[in-house]
Design a protein around this motif. Structure first.
Motif, PDB file in Angstrom:
ATOM      1  N   ASP A 152      -8.238   0.239  12.391  1.00 20.78           N
ATOM      2  CA  ASP A 152      -7.327   0.229  11.242  1.00 20.78           C
ATOM      3  C   ASP A 152      -5.893  -0.130  11.612  1.00 20.78           C
ATOM      4  O   ASP A 152      -5.170  -0.737  10.821  1.00 20.78           O
ATOM      5  N   ASN A 153      -5.437   0.283  12.781  1.00 22.70           N
ATOM      6  CA  ASN A 153      -4.048   0.039  13.166  1.00 22.70           C
ATOM      7  C   ASN A 153      -3.933  -1.269  13.941  1.00 22.70           C
ATOM      8  O   ASN A 153      -4.536  -1.427  15.002  1.00 22.70           O
ATOM      9  N   TRP A 154      -3.186  -2.192  13.384  1.00 21.66           N
ATOM     10  CA  TRP A 154      -2.945  -3.488  14.014  1.00 21.66           C
ATOM     11  C   TRP A 154      -1.507  -3.562  14.499  1.00 21.66           C
ATOM     12  O   TRP A 154      -0.583  -3.198  13.771  1.00 21.66           O
ATOM     13  N   SER A 214      -8.182   3.276  16.906  1.00 20.60           N
ATOM     14  CA  SER A 214      -7.957   4.382  15.974  1.00 20.60           C
ATOM     15  C   SER A 214      -9.151   5.321  15.955  1.00 20.60           C
ATOM     16  O   SER A 214     -10.245   4.976  16.394  1.00 20.60           O
ATOM     17  N   ASP A 215      -8.943   6.505  15.402  1.00 24.81           N
ATOM     18  CA  ASP A 215     -10.019   7.450  15.202  1.00 24.81           C
ATOM     19  C   ASP A 215     -11.009   6.859  14.200  1.00 24.81           C
ATOM     20  O   ASP A 215     -10.612   6.442  13.115  1.00 24.81           O
ATOM     21  N   PRO A 216     -12.302   6.798  14.529  1.00 19.70           N
ATOM     22  CA  PRO A 216     -13.262   6.150  13.626  1.00 19.70           C
ATOM     23  C   PRO A 216     -13.464   6.886  12.315  1.00 19.70           C
ATOM     24  O   PRO A 216     -13.971   6.299  11.359  1.00 19.70           O
ATOM     25  N   LEU A 217     -13.058   8.171  12.228  1.00 19.94           N
ATOM     26  CA  LEU A 217     -13.268   8.939  11.011  1.00 19.94           C
ATOM     27  C   LEU A 217     -12.083   8.859  10.049  1.00 19.94           C
ATOM     28  O   LEU A 217     -12.269   8.646   8.851  1.00 19.94           O
ATOM     29  N   SER A 223     -10.308  -9.180  10.023  1.00 18.66           N
ATOM     30  CA  SER A 223      -9.635  -7.904   9.784  1.00 18.66           C
ATOM     31  C   SER A 223     -10.615  -6.844   9.303  1.00 18.66           C
ATOM     32  O   SER A 223     -11.717  -7.162   8.837  1.00 18.66           O
ATOM     33  N   PRO A 224     -10.234  -5.563   9.374  1.00 11.53           N
ATOM     34  CA  PRO A 224     -11.103  -4.496   8.855  1.00 11.53           C
ATOM     35  C   PRO A 224     -11.341  -4.580   7.354  1.00 11.53           C
ATOM     36  O   PRO A 224     -12.251  -3.937   6.853  1.00 11.53           O
TER      37      PRO A 224
END
Length: 473
Positions: A29-31, A64-67, A318-319
């Motif tokens: 998530d964080n780019w 990032s944290d996957p959750l 991208s996500p």
């Protein structure tokens, strides 16, 4: 044969600019882009976040944290930085020969990640790995194997894909001036050793260069730029880590970057050379997979007489399920920077919805600076998200008990009939697969799996119908 190199002065959007979140978790998530930008995709739509200068590197990577999407670690090409913005212990100077030109994060276990860096040298490039253990330093992470060298020189491109084995990832490195690509089997707790992933004995001038490789999200194809104006495509042999069935495609302009569609059926290529025409974005169809068919499928999506579609950087999936590419100069606000977007990259032709300067990424350090680089990321090889097939929308899935210590029961209430059940671990690797149930209820035994978070998915004819997070206690 499809239309070839049809110039479009202006591209009309036929699809919305933003899709919903396509990834089954929030791992990427964080780019971090360029030297002063950060995007967050936790809500699907990318949001620009304020950030200062991150260093001199053009190649950032983040995990990032996957959750929940919270940032765990990032790299600026020289340092490994934790979620507080502090350099991790032993995380200084991870590329001693200079700032890395590429960095990517390969997850090898629930807590351990390999940060792979490629640094330019006079003899090609130095390929290194840094091992990060996120279970240390009270969960803020620690570098446990700093500056491990995979190859000292003569490397010019890197990519990776997952194998069928739950604990295997294949890291690929191209060698300049040769027809060889080396592979490294990445397994938690072991030292990677090189093997030959591809070697061509033909007369074709296979000479990969700084435009590094790309892998489609399904780990089906890999491509490298084989010269300034040509690419070489391969099929990924996921059991051996080798590259098979090379296909060469030649263009009339210099290739600046390329990216696969989320479903892996299309390849986008940015072309830019003022001596041979205006910058262009083209699309290739990869099915059927043969040289003649792929070459004839080349379709020009956009041509920009202003010269701002592509300028030496790479596109990135991208996500949000879109493809972002850099915009050399912002076209609307000279004090802000934007990225261009392919909104529906799974759709052929102009329906893919290319739009220049469509994603705001923040205020540049210098007016008119634009966005020069996309982040360097490697996506986990989870199956792609797909539209729910007919009948599945009215189907209810239920699992119990969840959390569980072993056996779970899965019930299916509705017209959908899954023919396969798959479980992936927190690193995105398949750890269990079972065929469909004889009736609308069945059991899955996960007692052999270690404790942790997993993703259970139902499939029909290769399409994912439903997913749910599963906790093994």
């Amino acid at each position: 044969m499809r239309r070839t190199f049809l110039a479009l002065a202006q591209t009309v959007l036929l699809a919305p600019l933003v899709q919903s979140q396509q990834w089954p978790d929030h791992r990427w998530d964080n780019w971090y882009l360029d030297v002063a930008y950060q995007l967050n995709f936790s809500g699907g739509t990318p949001q620009a976040l304020p950030s200062g200068f991150l260093g001199g590197s053009y190649q950032h990577s983040a995990l990032s944290d996957p959750l929940n999407g919270d940032l765990l670690l990032r790299c600026d090409g020289q340092h490994v930085i934790n979620s507080l913005g502090d350099t991790m212990p032993n995380g200084h100077n991870i590329a001693p020969l200079g700032t890395a030109i590429q960095s990517l994060i390969v997850t090898v276990s629930a807590h351990v990640h390999l940060l792979v860096t490629l640094t330019a040298t006079s003899n090609g490039g130095e390929l290194r790995y840094t091992e990060v253990d996120m279970s240390l330093s009270s969960g803020f992470g620690d570098v446990t194997a700093n500056k491990g060298v995979l190859m000292a020189t003569n490397v010019q491109g890197v990519t990776a894909f997952s194998g069928f084995s739950a604990d295997t990832t294949w890291l690929l490195a191209s060698l300049p001036g040769t027809s060889e690509i080396l592979g490294f089997r990445i397994v938690a707790g072991s030292t990677p050793f090189p093997y030959t992933a591809h070697y061509s004995q033909t007369a074709y001038p296979w000479m990969p260069n700084w435009s590094w490789g790309k892998t489609d999200r399904n780990a089906t194809f890999v491509t490298f730029r084989s010269s300034e104006t040509s690419i070489r495509l391969f099929r990924c042999n996921r059991s051996s880590g080798t590259l098979d069935d090379p296909v060469d495609v030649l263009f009339t302009q210099e290739i600046q970057s390329f990216e696969f569609s989320p479903n892996g059926e299309l390849l986008y290529v940015q072309l830019n050379n003022p001596w041979f025409g205006d910058p262009a974005l083209v699309q290739l169809e990869l099915a059927p997979y043969d040289s003649a068919t792929i070459a004839l499928s080349v379709d020009t999506i956009a041509v920009d007489t202003g010269g701002t579609i592509s300028y030496g950087s790479h596109m990135q999936l991208s996500p949000a399920g879109t493809i972002l590419s850099h915009s050399r100069l912002p076209s609307t606000n000279p004090d802000s920077a934007f990225a261009s977007v392919i909104a529906q990259p799974n759709l052929a032709g102009s329906s893919c919805g290319f739009a220049k300067d469509a994603v705001y990424v923040g205020v540049p350090p210098f007016p008119g600076y634009g966005v020069q680089m996309m982040p360097s990321l490697w996506w986990p090889a989870l199956p792609p998200d797909v539209a729910i097939s007919e009948g599945a929308a009215a189907t209810l899935f239920n699992t119990y008990p969840n959390p569980t210590t072993g056996v779970i029961t899965v019930s299916v209430d509705g017209p959908a009939r899954p023919d396969a059940w798959r479980i992936h671990d927190a690193a995105g690797r398949e750890v269990l697969m079972k065929g469909g149930f004889a009736d609308q209820r069945g059991t899955l035994d996960i007692s052999t799996l270690t404790s942790g978070m997993y993703v259970l998915s139902a499939y029909s004819d290769g399409l994912r119908l439903w997913s749910e997070r599963l906790v093994r206690q």
